[in-house]
Design a protein around this motif. Structure first.
Motif, PDB file in Angstrom:
ATOM      1  N   ILE A 417       0.815  -1.225   0.000  1.00  0.00           N
ATOM      2  CA  ILE A 417       0.000   0.000   0.000  1.00  0.00           C
ATOM      3  C   ILE A 417       0.845   1.270   0.000  1.00  0.00           C
ATOM      4  CG2 ILE A 417      -2.066  -0.976   1.055  1.00  0.00           C
ATOM      5  CD1 ILE A 417      -1.064   0.049   3.750  1.00  0.00           C
ATOM      6  N   CYS A 418       2.151   1.148   0.161  1.00  0.00           N
ATOM      7  CA  CYS A 418       2.978   2.343   0.368  1.00  0.00           C
ATOM      8  C   CYS A 418       3.089   3.205  -0.882  1.00  0.00           C
ATOM      9  CB  CYS A 418       4.360   1.963   0.855  1.00  0.00           C
ATOM     10  SG  CYS A 418       4.429   0.387   1.670  1.00  0.00           S
ATOM     11  N   CYS A 419       3.060   2.588  -2.067  1.00  0.00           N
ATOM     12  CA  CYS A 419       3.106   3.388  -3.291  1.00  0.00           C
ATOM     13  C   CYS A 419       1.903   4.317  -3.331  1.00  0.00           C
ATOM     14  CB  CYS A 419       3.089   2.496  -4.528  1.00  0.00           C
ATOM     15  SG  CYS A 419       4.681   1.748  -4.869  1.00  0.00           S
ATOM     16  N   MET A 420       0.746   3.740  -3.021  1.00  0.00           N
ATOM     17  CA  MET A 420      -0.488   4.541  -3.067  1.00  0.00           C
ATOM     18  C   MET A 420      -0.489   5.622  -1.982  1.00  0.00           C
ATOM     19  SD  MET A 420      -2.333   3.894  -5.618  1.00  0.00           S
ATOM     20  CE  MET A 420      -3.942   4.594  -5.208  1.00  0.00           C
ATOM     21  N   ILE A 421       0.093   5.298  -0.837  1.00  0.00           N
ATOM     22  CA  ILE A 421       0.141   6.307   0.238  1.00  0.00           C
ATOM     23  C   ILE A 421       1.020   7.473  -0.201  1.00  0.00           C
ATOM     24  CG2 ILE A 421       0.861   6.762   2.613  1.00  0.00           C
ATOM     25  CD1 ILE A 421       0.182   3.842   3.278  1.00  0.00           C
ATOM     26  N   SER A 422       2.148   7.156  -0.824  1.00  0.00           N
ATOM     27  CA  SER A 422       3.026   8.224  -1.284  1.00  0.00           C
ATOM     28  C   SER A 422       2.334   9.080  -2.345  1.00  0.00           C
ATOM     29  CB  SER A 422       4.327   7.642  -1.856  1.00  0.00           C
ATOM     30  OG  SER A 422       5.088   7.113  -0.814  1.00  0.00           O
ATOM     31  N   LEU A 423       1.640   8.425  -3.256  1.00  0.00           N
ATOM     32  CA  LEU A 423       0.926   9.175  -4.297  1.00  0.00           C
ATOM     33  C   LEU A 423      -0.141  10.064  -3.668  1.00  0.00           C
ATOM     34  CD1 LEU A 423       0.475   6.401  -7.016  1.00  0.00           C
ATOM     35  CD2 LEU A 423       1.995   8.378  -7.120  1.00  0.00           C
ATOM     36  N   LYS A 424      -0.803   9.505  -2.671  1.00  0.00           N
ATOM     37  CA  LYS A 424      -1.859  10.277  -1.986  1.00  0.00           C
ATOM     38  C   LYS A 424      -1.248  11.506  -1.329  1.00  0.00           C
ATOM     39  CE  LYS A 424      -3.005   9.257   2.194  1.00  0.00           C
ATOM     40  NZ  LYS A 424      -3.457   8.530   3.399  1.00  0.00           N
ATOM     41  N   HIS A 425      -0.184  11.295  -0.569  1.00  0.00           N
ATOM     42  CA  HIS A 425       0.406  12.434   0.138  1.00  0.00           C
ATOM     43  C   HIS A 425       1.030  13.433  -0.830  1.00  0.00           C
ATOM     44  CE1 HIS A 425       0.657  10.144   4.219  1.00  0.00           C
ATOM     45  NE2 HIS A 425      -0.532  10.670   3.979  1.00  0.00           N
TER      46      HIS A 425
END
Lengths: 802, 315
Positions: A417-425
């Protein structure tokens, strides 16, 4: 004891297989077998008129054991058992065999040989049937209440579902407030809605006025049947599925949740200030506090480590509702629940061990969760990303992906999920501060979910920069108080030094700290990475090997919010299904220990994959094994382990195995050496089925003996087979990591390896024994194995035993 | 106590080391009780009574015959048959009679191989004429006969019908005393019973059981025994779990692992295979299996002749 009268029902599948097998010869043969009192031939016996024939014979007491040769054994077994039960016979006195897929089809080119093999198969079924004994049903009372451990998205979701279905639910959360990791996350991808909504009930009749999406206006705590215990942890689990007794320890809150009106007077007077962990220590809070903006329970809590208690007691004085009690003690509550759902989530990996990134040393290197608090408008920086070192706004932000994950030094897996979290932030920052310079250093951007790729495209359109490469070091320049991220851009093949005010580490997501302890208490397993292990990822994703204990959400593996929700609903349904009748009814197809013979070697409790075997004290330091009828799944791994034959399966006694070995090898009828294949009832037997269904050829000298799991097979069975005339022995089980009973296939493999060494010592070629790990779709491999084994044994020449 | 009519006991020694005979004497003063109620009518090791005297006694005239030793040659087989015929109750006494024991390990070879080793190969042998035992030999005085040496050692029960068993190498003294008490009392158990216990040696062992994991295989001299923990957990193969108890775990109490003289547990046919199944099931690492160098010597030391396969296949 009543005389055994076996009825044998031969289905020729509408005459189809009669073109290959000589049914007249079979019928005449069966008639000569002692104990057989009725032989009937028909088109099919598992339904219609055929089934009625069986029922009539049972009702008129002509027979009390039923052998059915039927084409679809998996279905007919169930259908015949049901029908005979209704007719007054114990349903476990039925033995079904498959003359079509296990005999006629694969040996259609050698009909005479096939007929001889069919005789051996029928004889084996009859001999087994004669030794069958009734198996009773047992009823275990089940309490219609569920304990949910963990008050994050998963736990709250599952708790709500179950409470709505009428179960008494206890939701236990170790923190003083519900919400878990997600509550700190500000927003969710890919919808960008605010994370706090996870705390709202979705379809609660009682609070229809609340918004579906906002906790701010929700009434989670008002759901009937739901009891929320915060600041609490599990300390002891006793009892059995359907009837667990769980001891929960509640730390004192010092504030009565029922009286507190959240007026804030106490925090104003409180003189103690500490760093606020909820806000990633970017701000301070008082010793008496509540997380903002709103959480459940809406009541303050006193931080016992910081509070001066009676030395100060100012809060007590100002509290208008007298809700504060500084003398509150830790209390223990015992809950009686029928099932347990583990929803303890995951946590961020502490990246300070990764020396090159200097987390914990350079304060401007932060994790996602810390950044999330900055991006929260209610958070410590009011939504502005800052440099924690000097409090100045951060304009240049570099994200580093896969920190501590996809890295064999720390955690080999992708946290997903970390890729998506980075994109979100990154997009949140770009939206609020279009001038911000945002770079993401990645190995691969993994955006596999629905709408996730659009999310990535949007980030690129907004000007987020992407550098393919894992940074080698983060350096701090003290002169400018700037961080320099050294990274090789793999696409451009050049070294970059990215200047940054703030570096955000997308750390691995790892199991919660108490996972190991909890798993031990519950008797369930963790996987190699420390997450809770499901029974079967494909078919039983939220069940564990222990009946009545379920797992869901990030406790199983890091998940995004939508997947966590799904998972939680699944666990809730499973828990409900388990308890809905208020009792658990089970056929006692289990292992049973004869304690007179149990030698206290204590091996079986270790090998049982279900924790179903305990040691019962017998005085004087002696113990005897005891099988829990409710926990036992009937695989027989314990039977295959027991060195004194003290454990038996009710549904497959040693005498039944021996009788089948002898019978299957008593008739050859082919020119080839006999080969006996022990197969498990799961993948192994399915592979045998599918080879027949697909009309694959293998020679009729190969005979199959079905056992529940290959783990039940003992070395003595293999030797018995050789003694009874087998020239080769095959053991056909599931793939080692796909074993339906977890460890059985692997234990069988070890026994086979050991037996091969033994055969060698006996002067018998070890190649005469082989284990095969197959699945349903590998019928071709079974046929191939049967052929190869036969050829190999033929080449070795006859085995002459003294 | 019996009436004036005394019981008649016989003891016989076939293929065995003689330790069982000593075990009879190990009952110490109990022997006085025995001779009060029983006459020993045949006991080659102690009393000079000839085979022809036994042949001459009426059938079933011996009340109880304690037969130790396996059946290795034709003389032993003859005596087994004779004593069966002459005895009301035949007891297989000791591991050799019950399971073949160490004598039964001869089944890893055959007569030819054993003779080759014993009469030609051993360093202490000088046999240029390559003489081996013959069943008959003509000499000037007439024809001499020697018993025939068999290829395969058999147990007593594989040769004749046996009433009771008391295994052990030698049988544990308390069990011998119990057996005698039972016999003297006349309350005989069902045919086929053993005078050992139903439970295994493991149940009698004082050593501590902890994680029940076998992580390596070692010889006893290779471990630093803590004198407390189960041998298996320390890497030494102990047959205690698969061996019929009744010995009070004497060896283990002397810090020596069980090698299995009690024979298979009552519900087990093949002692070695039973222990191998358990061993392979609890072994965490498949590599441990490769460390077992001599499976038959390790797991079948006392029971090869009574195992499912009975002997090695010779080529």
């Amino acid at each position: 004891m009543e005389e055994v009268k076996v009825g044998v029902f031969l289905s020729d599948c509408g005459g189809q297989i009669a073109k290959i097998l000589d049914f007249e010869a079979l019928t005449n043969f069966v008639k000569t077998v002692p104990g057989v009192t009725l032989v009937a031939r028909g088109s099919e016996f598992w339904r219609g008129q055929g089934l009625q024939t069986i029922v009539d014979a049972v009702k008129t007491k002509k027979i009390n054991r039923v052998v059915v040769a039927e084409a679809v054994p998996k279905i007919s077994e169930v259908a015949v058992a049901k029908a005979v039960e209704a007719a007054g016979l114990n349903p476990h006195l039925v033995e079904v065999l498959d003359l079509k897929d296990h005999c006629a089809w694969p040996h259609r080119d050698t009909p005479k040989e096939a007929t001889e093999k069919a005789k051996a198969m029928l004889l084996a079924a009859i001999e087994k049937a004669k030794l069958l004994e009734p198996i009773e049903k047992a009823e275990f009372p089940a309490v219609k209440s569920v304990l949910v451990i963990g008050g994050g998205i998963a736990g709250m979701q599952a708790a709500e579902d179950l409470a709505d279905m009428g179960f008494q639910v206890y939701l236990v959360e170790k923190e003083p407030f519900l919400g878990g990791l997600a509550a700190k996350a500000v927003r969710f991808f890919p919808t960008d809605d605010c994370a706090i909504c996870i705390q709202s009930p979705k379809d609660l009749a009682a609070v229809t006025q609340t918004s579906r999406k906002c906790v701010y206006r929700s009434g989670f705590s008002e759901i009937p049947n739901l009891n929320i215990l915060t600041n609490a942890k599990i300390v002891k689990v006793e009892g059995s599925p359907g009837n667990f007794r769980v001891t929960v320890e509640r730390k004192p809150r010092y504030v009565d949740e029922k009286k507190c009106v959240a007026c804030d007077l106490c925090t104003i007077v409180c003189p103690v200030e500490v760093l606020d962990e909820y806000n990633a220590k970017l701000s301070k809070r008082k010793a008496i506090y509540i997380n903002k903006p709103l959480v459940y329970p809406p009541a303050y809590v006193i931080d016992a480590k910081a509070c001066k208690f009676h030395e100060c007691a100012k809060c007590v004085e100002v509290c208008p509702t007298k809700a504060i009690n500084l003398d509150q003690k830790t209390e223990q509550v015992t809950l009686n629940v029928g099932s347990i759902i583990v929803a303890t989530g995951f946590r961020e990996y502490d990246p300070s061990v990764i020396k090159e990134y200097h987390y914990g040393e350079y304060s401007d290197v932060v994790t996602h969760l810390e950044l999330a608090r900055m991006l929260d408008a209610f958070g410590p920086t009011g939504g502005v990303p800052i440099k924690p070192s000097d409090g100045q706004p951060a304009k240049r932000i570099v994200f580093v992906q896969c920190v501590g994950s996809r890295d064999r030094r720390w955690n080999p897996y992708c946290s997903s999920i970390c890729c998506m979290i980075s994109l979100k932030h990154a997009t949140m920052i770009k939206e609020a501060f279009p001038d911000a310079d945002v770079t993401i250093c990645y190995i691969d951007i993994r955006t596999t979910g629905r709408e996730h790729e659009y999310y990535y495209e949007r980030a690129r359109d907004m000007g987020v920069k992407f550098v393919k490469g894992r940074p080698s070091e983060i350096v701090h320049d003290p002169a400018t108080n700037t961080l320099i991220v050294e990274v090789e851009d793999e696409l451009l093949r050049r070294l970059l030094e990215l200047e940054a005010d703030l570096v955000v580490l997308a750390t691995a997501m790892v199991p919660s700290e108490d996972a190991k302890e909890l798993a031990q208490m519950l008797g369930i397993e963790l996987d190699q990475d420390g997450f809770f292990k499901e029974y079967n990822a494909k078919l039983r994703p939220t069940e564990t090997k222990r009946r009545g204990i379920f797992i869901c959400g990030g406790a199983v593996f890091p998940k995004d919010a939508p997947t966590t929700s799904l998972h939680a609903h699944s666990a809730a349904v499973k828990a409900a299904k388990f308890l809905m009748n208020g009792k658990i009814v089970k056929d006692l197809k289990v292992a049973v220990v004869n304690q007179d013979y149990c030698g206290n070697c204590q091996f079986c409790p270790v090998t049982c994959p279900y924790g179903a075997i305990t040691l019962e004290p017998k005085g004087d330091g002696h113990f005897a094994a005891k099988v829990s009828e409710i926990l036992c799944e009937g695989c027989g791994v314990c039977v295959g382990t027991c060195p004194v034959g003290a454990i038996e399966l009710r549904h497959l006694k040693p005498s039944q195995i021996s009788a089948q070995i002898k019978a299957l090898l008593s008739i050859n009828g082919t020119s080839k050496p006999l080969v006996l294949a022990f197969s498990c009832s799961e993948c192994g037997h399915a592979a045998v089925d599918s080879s027949g269904m697909a009309m694959m050829n293998y020679p009729a000298n190969v005979r199959v003996l079905r056992v529940p799991c290959t783990g039940v097979i003992q070395v003595q069975h293999i030797l018995e087979a050789f003694r009874a005339g087998a020239q080769g022995v095959m053991v056909v089980g599931c793939k080692p990591d796909g074993c339906h009973y977890e460890v059985g296939s692997q234990k069988a493999k070890q026994k086979v390896e050991m037996a091969k060494r033994l055969l060698q010592a006996y002067g018998i070629e070890p190649e005469r024994l082989e284990m095969f790990n197959l699945v349903f779709i590998e019928g071709d491999k079974f046929a191939e194995a049967a052929k190869t084994m036969t050829e190999k044994v033929e080449k070795l020449g006859p085995l002459q035993l003294a | 106590m019996r009436g004036p009519q005394k019981l008649k006991f016989a003891f016989y020694w076939a293929a065995s080391c003689g330790g069982c005979e000593i075990a009879v004497l190990d009952i110490n003063e109990k022997i006085l009780d025995v001779v009060q109620v029983a006459d020993i009518v045949f006991w080659p090791v102690a009393i000079d009574i000839k085979y022809k005297d036994v042949e001459a006694t009426p059938d079933k005239s011996i009340d109880v015959c304690f037969f130790n030793g396996a059946i290795r040659n034709s003389e032993q087989e003859y005596m087994a048959r004779l004593l069966r015929q002459k005895s009301k109750v035949l007891v297989a006494f000791g591991s050799c009679a019950c399971d073949g024991s160490v004598v039964g390990l001869g089944n890893l070879w055959n007569r030819e191989k054993i003779f080759e080793r014993a009469y030609f190969e051993t360093p202490s042998t000088r046999n240029p004429e390559r003489t081996t035992p013959q069943t008959s030999l003509k000499v000037p005085q007439g024809e001499l006969e020697l018993p025939e040496f068999y290829d395969t050692v058999k147990t007593l029960a594989q040769t004749v019908d046996v009433d009771y068993f008391i295994s052990g190498c030698p049988p544990p003294v308390p069990r011998i005393i119990e057996a005698l008490d039972v016999i003297l009392s006349g309350r005989l158990p069902p045919k086929g019973s053993s005078f050992l216990l139903n439970k295994s040696v493991c149940d009698e062992c004082p050593r501590e059981k902890k994680d029940r994991k076998i992580t390596q295989v070692k010889r006893i001299y290779e471990i630093d025994d803590d004198f407390k923990t189960c041998f298996l957990e320390q890497g030494v193969i102990c047959m205690g779990p698969a061996t019929r108890g009744g010995c009070s775990a004497q060896c283990l109490k002397a810090n020596i692992p069980c090698t299995g003289c009690g024979g298979p547990a009552p519900r087990v046919e093949d002692q070695g295979a039973a222990m191998i199944s358990a061993f392979a099931s609890i072994t965490a690492d498949p590599k441990v299996i490769e460390q077992v160098v001599d499976p038959i010597g390790t797991f079948y030391k006392y029971s090869l002749a009574n195992s499912i396969l009975r002997r090695r296949v010779m080529r």
